[in-house]
Design a protein around this motif. Structure first.
Motif, short mmCIF file in Angstrom:
data_model
loop_
_atom_site.label_atom_id
_atom_site.label_comp_id
_atom_site.label_asym_id
_atom_site.label_seq_id
_atom_site.Cartn_x
_atom_site.Cartn_y
_atom_site.Cartn_z
N VAL A 28 0.87 -1.19 0.00
CA VAL A 28 0.00 0.00 0.00
C VAL A 28 0.90 1.23 0.00
N THR A 29 0.38 2.35 -0.50
CA THR A 29 1.10 3.62 -0.44
C THR A 29 0.17 4.62 0.21
N GLU A 30 0.54 5.14 1.36
CA GLU A 30 -0.34 6.07 2.07
C GLU A 30 0.43 6.73 3.20
N ARG A 31 -0.21 7.71 3.87
CA ARG A 31 0.45 8.41 4.98
C ARG A 31 0.27 7.62 6.28
N PHE A 32 0.96 6.49 6.35
CA PHE A 32 0.97 5.67 7.57
C PHE A 32 2.42 5.52 8.01
N ASP A 33 2.65 5.53 9.32
CA ASP A 33 3.96 5.25 9.87
C ASP A 33 3.78 4.76 11.31
N PRO A 34 3.44 3.47 11.46
CA PRO A 34 3.13 2.97 12.80
C PRO A 34 4.31 3.00 13.78
N LEU A 35 5.52 3.26 13.30
CA LEU A 35 6.64 3.40 14.24
C LEU A 35 6.70 4.81 14.82
N VAL A 36 6.64 5.82 13.95
CA VAL A 36 6.86 7.19 14.41
C VAL A 36 5.57 7.85 14.89
N THR A 37 4.46 7.59 14.19
CA THR A 37 3.19 8.22 14.56
C THR A 37 2.09 7.16 14.67
N PRO A 38 2.24 6.23 15.65
CA PRO A 38 1.21 5.19 15.77
C PRO A 38 -0.15 5.81 16.08
N GLY A 39 -1.19 5.29 15.45
CA GLY A 39 -2.54 5.77 15.74
C GLY A 39 -2.90 7.07 15.02
N GLN A 40 -1.94 7.66 14.31
CA GLN A 40 -2.22 8.93 13.63
C GLN A 40 -1.79 8.83 12.17
N VAL A 41 -2.49 9.57 11.33
CA VAL A 41 -2.04 9.66 9.94
C VAL A 41 -0.68 10.36 9.97
N SER A 42 0.27 9.84 9.24
CA SER A 42 1.64 10.37 9.38
C SER A 42 1.82 11.62 8.53
N PRO A 43 2.86 12.39 8.82
CA PRO A 43 3.04 13.65 8.09
C PRO A 43 3.27 13.48 6.58
N HIS A 44 3.94 12.39 6.16
CA HIS A 44 4.22 12.28 4.73
C HIS A 44 3.95 10.86 4.21
N VAL A 45 3.92 10.75 2.90
CA VAL A 45 3.55 9.48 2.26
C VAL A 45 4.71 8.47 2.33
N HIS A 46 4.35 7.22 2.60
CA HIS A 46 5.30 6.11 2.54
C HIS A 46 4.77 5.04 1.57
N GLN A 47 5.69 4.29 1.04
CA GLN A 47 5.31 3.09 0.29
C GLN A 47 5.76 1.92 1.14
N ILE A 48 4.82 0.99 1.33
CA ILE A 48 5.03 -0.09 2.30
C ILE A 48 5.00 -1.43 1.59
N ILE A 49 5.87 -2.33 2.01
CA ILE A 49 5.90 -3.69 1.49
C ILE A 49 5.86 -4.67 2.67
N GLY A 50 5.49 -5.92 2.40
CA GLY A 50 5.56 -6.96 3.43
C GLY A 50 4.19 -7.50 3.81
N GLY A 51 4.07 -7.94 5.05
CA GLY A 51 2.87 -8.63 5.53
C GLY A 51 1.66 -7.71 5.61
N ASN A 52 0.47 -8.30 5.46
CA ASN A 52 -0.73 -7.46 5.43
C ASN A 52 -1.33 -7.22 6.81
N ALA A 53 -0.56 -7.46 7.89
CA ALA A 53 -0.99 -7.01 9.21
C ALA A 53 -0.57 -5.55 9.41
N PHE A 54 0.09 -4.97 8.42
CA PHE A 54 0.48 -3.56 8.50
C PHE A 54 -0.74 -2.72 8.81
N ASN A 55 -0.59 -1.74 9.70
CA ASN A 55 -1.75 -0.92 10.08
C ASN A 55 -1.30 0.39 10.70
N LEU A 56 -2.28 1.24 10.98
CA LEU A 56 -1.99 2.56 11.57
C LEU A 56 -1.28 2.41 12.91
N THR A 57 -1.68 1.38 13.64
CA THR A 57 -1.03 1.06 14.91
C THR A 57 -0.56 -0.39 14.82
#
Ligand SMILES: *[C@@H]1O[C@H](CO)[C@@H](O)[C@H](O)[C@H]1NC(C)=O
Ligand SMILES: *[C@@H]1O[C@H](CO)[C@@H](O)[C@H](O)[C@H]1NC(C)=O
Ligand SMILES: *[C@@H]1O[C@H](CO)[C@@H](O)[C@H](O)[C@H]1NC(C)=O
Ligand SMILES: *[C@@H]1O[C@H](CO)[C@@H](O)[C@H](O)[C@H]1NC(C)=O
Ligand SMILES: *[C@@H]1O[C@H](CO)[C@@H](O)[C@H](O)[C@H]1NC(C)=O
Length: 384
Positions: A28-57
Motif C-alpha cells: 500500500v502507499t499512504e500516509r501511515f507510519d506505525p513506528l513514528v506516529t502510531p494511531g495517527q495519519v503520518s506527516p508524509h507518504v510512505h510506500q510499504i511492502i511486506g505482511g498485510n498485518a500492516f496498520n496505523l497502529t
C-alpha cells in the motif's frame, strides 16, 4: 544470454554476497507510519511492502506472522514490514507526479515495490543473530537537508545513497560497485539526469545493544560498524567490528528502490536544477530514511542466515524458506485507509503539509496543518 552474462559478472563482484535477496511488491502507499506516529495519519507518504498485518497502529507484541494472511515479499515466512518515502517529480509549473517504481533486475515481476537484502557478516558468512520478535528500527532522518561535516566518509553517511544508472544497460559500468560506493553513487539526489533511472539504497545499522527491541528514537538501540567507509571496498557496512556498546552483529538489511525517472528526463527545468522531491518535501535526498518492523515466523530468519549461503542470494536456493510466486505476491495488497490522492495524477501539492524545503538547516513541520488526519473505511482500490 543477458542473464548469463550478468551472473558471470555478478559472481565475480564483491558486493553480491547476500544471504538472501528478494523482491517485494507494493502492499500500500499512504500516509501511515506505525513506528513514528502510531494511531495517527503520518506527516508524509510512505510506500510499504511486506505482511498485510500492516496498520496505523502495530503493537510491539503483535504476532505478525499469525495475524498476516499474506505477504508481498518473496518468502512466505516473512511477514515483516519495510517502508520508505515516495519520490515525486516536480513539474516546472509546480505540480507533483509520483515517480513510478519498478523491480530491480532478477527479482521477479512484482508490482513496484523494493528489493530487500539480508547480508551476513564479513568475512563471508560470519554468523549473525536474527532479530528477535518485536524488534523495530529506523535508518535515516526525514528532517535532514544536509550532511553534518562529521558525517563525511563515515559509514553512516554512506548508508543512505542514490545510484545514478547511466543508461538502460544495467550490466554496464554503473553496476560495478556496491550500493553506496563508487563514482555513480551520491549521498544526495543525483544532480544530473540518469539515463537508466535512480536506485535508492537504504542500509540499516548492523550492531544491536542486545537489550532493547526498540528505543524512543527507533535508532539508538542499533549502531553501525566501527571504522571509516572505504569506497573501494564493497559492503563495508558488514566488515567492521561492532562497538562495545552494541556488541551483537545482526544481519545487515538493505532495501533498494528503483525510481523510474526516465519518463521525466526531458522535462527538467531550464535552470538545470534536479526536479525530484521525496514525499516529505525533500529535494536534497539527505532526508532519505527507511523503517523496519521484524515479522519473520519462528526461527525462519535465523535458519536462513545460517544455511542459505548463495553469493547472489537467490531465493530458490534457500531451502529453509518457502518461495512464493509473483502471482501470489502481487495478489497481496491493502486498500489505502487515508482518503486522499497520493499518486496517479498531477497533484497541486505533496500530500500532508510538506512544502519543498531546501535546507541546509533541518526541515521544520508546518504549524496548523489542515491535511486529512483521520482514516476512513477502506473503499478505494489499492494503487497499482
Ligand atoms: C487495522 O486496524 C483497524 C482498527 O483496529 C482494524 O479495524 C482493521 O481490521 C485493521 N486492519 C488490518 C488489515 O489488520
Ligand atoms: C496463532 O494464534 C492462534 C490463536 O491465538 C494460536 O492458537 C496459534 O497457535 C498461533 N499460531 C502460530 C503459528 O503462532
Ligand atoms: C502542470 O502541468 C501538468 C502536466 O502538463 C498538468 O497536468 C497540471 O494541471 C499543471 N498544473 C498547473 C498548476 O498548471
Ligand atoms: C553534483 O554532485 C557532485 C557529486 O556530489 C558534486 O561534486 C557537484 O558539485 C554537484 N554539482 C552541483 C551543480 O550541485
Ligand atoms: C502529468 O503531467 C505530465 C507532465 O506534463 C504528463 O506527461 C502526464 O500525462 C500527467 N499525468 C496525469 C495523470 O495527468
Amino acid at each position: 544470454m543477458i542473464v548469463l552474462s550478468f551472473l558471470a559478472v555478478g559472481l565475480a563482484l564483491p558486493f553480491v554476497r547476500a544471504t538472501i535477496r528478494f523482491g517485494c511488491a507494493q502492499l500500500v502507499t499512504e500516509r501511515f507510519d506505525p513506528l513514528v506516529t502510531p494511531g495517527q495519519v503520518s506527516p508524509h507518504v510512505h510506500q510499504i511492502i511486506g505482511g498485510n498485518a500492516f496498520n496505523l497502529t502495530m503493537k510491539q507484541d503483535a504476532d505478525l506472522p499469525n495475524i498476516s494472511t499474506c505477504t508481498t515479499c518473496r518468502f512466505k515466512e516473512d511477514k515483516s514490514n519495510y517502508w520508505t518515502a515516495v519520490l515525486y517529480f516536480k513539474h516546472p509549473n509546480g505540480s507533483f507526479l509520483r515517480v513510478p517504481q519498478i523491480p530491480n533486475h532478477y527479482v521477479g515481476g512484482t508490482r513496484g515495490g523494493m528489493t530487500v537484502y539480508y547480508i551476513p557478516g564479513y568475512p563471508p558468512y560470519q554468523k549473525v543473530t536474527a532479530f528477535p520478535k518485536g524488534f523495530r528500527m529506523i535508518s535515516g532522518n526525514p528532517m535532514l537537508r544536509n550532511k553534518p561535516e562529521s558525517y563525511v566518509d563515515s559509514v553512516e553517511s554512506w548508508a543512505l545513497s542514490f545510484r545514478c544508472w547511466e543508461d538502460d544497460e544495467w550490466l554496464g559500468a554503473s553496476n560495478r560497485y556496491a550500493p553506496g560506493v563508487g563514482q555513480y553513487d551520491t549521498v544526495h539526489l543525483p544532480n544530473k539526469t540518469c539515463g537508466g533511472g535512480i536506485r535508492q539504497n537504504v542500509f540499516f545499522p548492523t550492531c544491536w545493544d542486545g537489550k532493547n527491541l526498540d528505543t524512543p528514537d527507533h535508532h539508538s538501540h542499533m549502531a553501525y560498524v566501527e571504522g571509516k567507509a572505504d569506497p573501494s571496498i564493497g559492503l563495508f557496512f558488514q566488515r567492521g567490528d561492532c562497538p562495545a556498546s552494541h556488541p551483537i552483529k545482526m544481519p545487515t538489511i538493505l532495501f533498494e528502490t528503483w525510481w523510474d525517472t526516465r519518463p521525466f528526463n526531458d522535462m527538467w527545468p531550464e535552470d538545470g536544477s534536479q526536479p525530484f522531491v521525496l514525499s516529505m518535501g525533500d529535494p536534497t535526498g539527505y532526508g532519505l530514511h527507511g523503517d523496519y518492523v521484524f515479522g519473520w515466523e519462528g526461527d525462519s530468519l535465523q535458519r536462513a542466515m545460517d544455511h542459505c549461503l548463495d553469493d547472489f542470494g537467490t531465493p530458490e536456493l534457500c531451502k529453509e524458506l518457502t518461495v512464493l510466486s509473483d502471482e501470489e505476491i502481487n495478489q497481496c495488497a491493502q486498500p489505502p485507509q487515508v482518503n486522499e490522492q497520493v499518486d496517479g495524477e498531477n497533484l497541486t501539492a505533496l500530500p500532508g503539509c510538506n512544502p519543498v524545503q531546501y535546507g541546509p538547516g533541518s526541515a521544520t513541520m508546518v504549524k496548523g496543518c489542515t491535511a486529512i488526519s483521520t482514516i476512513s473505511l477502506p473503499t478505494a482500490t489499492p494503487a497499482p
